[in-house]
Design a protein around this motif. Structure first.
Motif, short mmCIF file in Angstrom:
data_model
loop_
_atom_site.label_atom_id
_atom_site.label_comp_id
_atom_site.label_asym_id
_atom_site.label_seq_id
_atom_site.Cartn_x
_atom_site.Cartn_y
_atom_site.Cartn_z
N GLY A 1 8.64 -2.64 0.64
CA GLY A 1 7.86 -2.67 -0.59
C GLY A 1 6.70 -1.70 -0.68
N TRP A 2 6.55 -0.83 0.30
CA TRP A 2 5.47 0.15 0.28
C TRP A 2 5.80 1.29 -0.67
CZ3 TRP A 2 1.15 0.61 3.81
CH2 TRP A 2 1.02 -0.49 4.68
N ASN A 3 4.77 1.97 -1.17
CA ASN A 3 4.93 3.25 -1.83
C ASN A 3 4.96 4.26 -0.69
OD1 ASN A 3 4.82 2.48 -4.62
ND2 ASN A 3 2.68 2.03 -4.28
N VAL A 4 5.95 5.14 -0.69
CA VAL A 4 6.18 6.03 0.45
C VAL A 4 6.11 7.49 0.01
CG1 VAL A 4 7.83 6.72 2.24
CG2 VAL A 4 7.62 4.30 1.60
N ALA A 5 5.29 8.26 0.72
CA ALA A 5 5.25 9.70 0.54
C ALA A 5 5.76 10.32 1.84
CB ALA A 5 3.82 10.17 0.26
N VAL A 6 6.55 11.37 1.70
CA VAL A 6 7.11 12.03 2.88
C VAL A 6 6.90 13.53 2.77
CG1 VAL A 6 8.85 10.24 3.25
CG2 VAL A 6 9.42 12.22 1.86
N THR A 7 6.89 14.18 3.93
CA THR A 7 6.83 15.63 3.95
C THR A 7 7.98 16.16 4.79
OG1 THR A 7 5.51 15.92 5.97
CG2 THR A 7 4.30 15.55 3.91
N GLY B 1 0.79 -1.21 0.00
CA GLY B 1 0.00 0.00 0.00
C GLY B 1 0.83 1.27 0.00
N VAL B 2 0.21 2.33 0.49
CA VAL B 2 0.81 3.65 0.50
C VAL B 2 0.89 4.15 1.94
CG1 VAL B 2 0.53 6.04 -0.26
CG2 VAL B 2 -0.15 4.17 -1.78
N VAL B 3 2.07 4.61 2.32
CA VAL B 3 2.25 5.18 3.65
C VAL B 3 2.73 6.62 3.48
CG1 VAL B 3 4.62 4.33 3.93
CG2 VAL B 3 3.27 4.90 5.95
N LEU B 4 2.20 7.50 4.30
CA LEU B 4 2.61 8.90 4.33
C LEU B 4 3.33 9.13 5.66
CD1 LEU B 4 2.62 11.90 3.56
CD2 LEU B 4 0.28 12.03 4.44
N VAL B 5 4.58 9.57 5.57
CA VAL B 5 5.38 9.86 6.77
C VAL B 5 5.62 11.36 6.79
CG1 VAL B 5 7.50 9.38 8.04
CG2 VAL B 5 6.49 7.59 6.59
N THR B 6 5.10 12.04 7.81
CA THR B 6 5.22 13.49 7.86
C THR B 6 6.46 13.91 8.66
OG1 THR B 6 3.90 13.76 9.86
CG2 THR B 6 2.72 13.74 7.76
N ASP B 7 6.86 15.13 8.40
CA ASP B 7 7.98 15.76 9.12
C ASP B 7 9.23 14.88 9.09
OD1 ASP B 7 8.78 18.10 10.17
OD2 ASP B 7 7.76 17.87 12.09
N ASP C 1 -4.36 19.16 4.46
CA ASP C 1 -5.29 18.75 3.40
C ASP C 1 -4.61 18.72 2.04
OD1 ASP C 1 -7.61 18.21 4.88
OD2 ASP C 1 -8.13 20.33 4.97
N CYS C 2 -3.76 19.70 1.78
CA CYS C 2 -3.02 19.73 0.51
C CYS C 2 -2.08 18.53 0.39
CB CYS C 2 -2.24 21.03 0.37
SG CYS C 2 -3.28 22.48 0.12
N ILE C 3 -1.44 18.17 1.48
CA ILE C 3 -0.56 17.00 1.47
C ILE C 3 -1.36 15.76 1.08
CG2 ILE C 3 0.76 15.42 2.95
CD1 ILE C 3 1.54 17.96 4.62
N LEU C 4 -2.50 15.57 1.70
CA LEU C 4 -3.34 14.41 1.41
C LEU C 4 -3.79 14.41 -0.05
CD1 LEU C 4 -5.44 14.31 4.67
CD2 LEU C 4 -3.61 12.73 4.01
N ASP C 5 -4.16 15.57 -0.56
CA ASP C 5 -4.58 15.68 -1.96
C ASP C 5 -3.46 15.31 -2.91
OD1 ASP C 5 -7.10 16.48 -1.13
OD2 ASP C 5 -6.71 18.62 -1.46
N ARG C 6 -2.27 15.83 -2.65
CA ARG C 6 -1.13 15.58 -3.55
C ARG C 6 -0.70 14.12 -3.51
NH1 ARG C 6 3.54 19.59 -3.37
NH2 ARG C 6 3.96 18.55 -5.35
N VAL C 7 -0.65 13.54 -2.32
CA VAL C 7 -0.26 12.13 -2.22
C VAL C 7 -1.33 11.24 -2.86
CG1 VAL C 7 0.24 10.22 -0.63
CG2 VAL C 7 1.18 12.51 -0.20
N GLY C 8 -2.58 11.58 -2.63
CA GLY C 8 -3.67 10.82 -3.25
C GLY C 8 -3.63 10.88 -4.77
N ALA C 9 -3.31 12.06 -5.30
CA ALA C 9 -3.21 12.21 -6.76
C ALA C 9 -2.03 11.40 -7.31
CB ALA C 9 -3.05 13.68 -7.13
N ARG C 10 -0.98 11.27 -6.53
CA ARG C 10 0.23 10.56 -6.99
C ARG C 10 0.10 9.05 -6.88
NH1 ARG C 10 4.07 8.01 -8.52
NH2 ARG C 10 6.26 8.56 -8.36
N PHE C 11 -0.39 8.57 -5.72
CA PHE C 11 -0.41 7.13 -5.46
C PHE C 11 -1.80 6.52 -5.34
CE2 PHE C 11 3.93 7.70 -3.34
CZ PHE C 11 4.62 7.07 -4.36
N GLY C 12 -2.81 7.33 -5.14
CA GLY C 12 -4.14 6.77 -4.88
C GLY C 12 -4.40 6.73 -3.38
N THR C 13 -5.10 5.72 -2.95
CA THR C 13 -5.51 5.61 -1.56
C THR C 13 -4.32 5.48 -0.61
OG1 THR C 13 -7.55 4.53 -2.23
CG2 THR C 13 -6.90 4.26 0.07
#
Length: 110
Positions: free
Chosen positions: A34-40, A11-17, A73-85
């Motif tokens: 093996g995860w798709n990783v989004a970071v901020t 799946g997709v994990v978002l790791v902030t900061d 909210d913008c972070i969630l939108d951008r990650v969602g647009a890139r990877f999906g759920t």
């Protein structure tokens, strides 16, 4: 490969900061598993430090302040647009995680 290709077993994990050492380690562990990783991070400099050598099709970086609700909210939108759920959020401040849980398309048990 499509930007929306997701390994459904992981799946997709978002790791902030990500500028914090713990965030960098957590992101690397998810990526290795093996995860798709989004970071901020709050600055480009913090992101550049950890981006080298990461697979572009599975790693996505966003410059933003995760403690600001509008930016969360913008972070969630951008990650969602890139990877999906987004399947998981690792968020020490809790702002992005709270926004993520409030969205109607997220199963509260996730």
């Amino acid at each position: 490969m499509s930007a929306h290709t997701v390994d459904l077993d992981r799946g997709v994990v978002l790791v902030t900061d990500i500028g914090r050492d713990h965030g960098t380690r957590v992101a690397a562990e998810f990526l290795a598993a093996g995860w798709n990783v989004a970071v901020t991070a709050r600055s480009v400099t913090a992101l550049v430090r950890i981006m080298a050598g990461k697979p572009a099709h599975r790693f996505f970086a966003v410059v933003a302040d995760p403690t600001d609700r509008w930016q969360a909210d913008c972070i969630l939108d951008r990650v969602g647009a890139r990877f999906g759920t987004i399947n998981r959020v690792v968020d020490p401040t809790g702002t992005v995680a709270a926004a993520w849980l409030m969205r109607s398309d997220v199963d509260a048990a996730a």
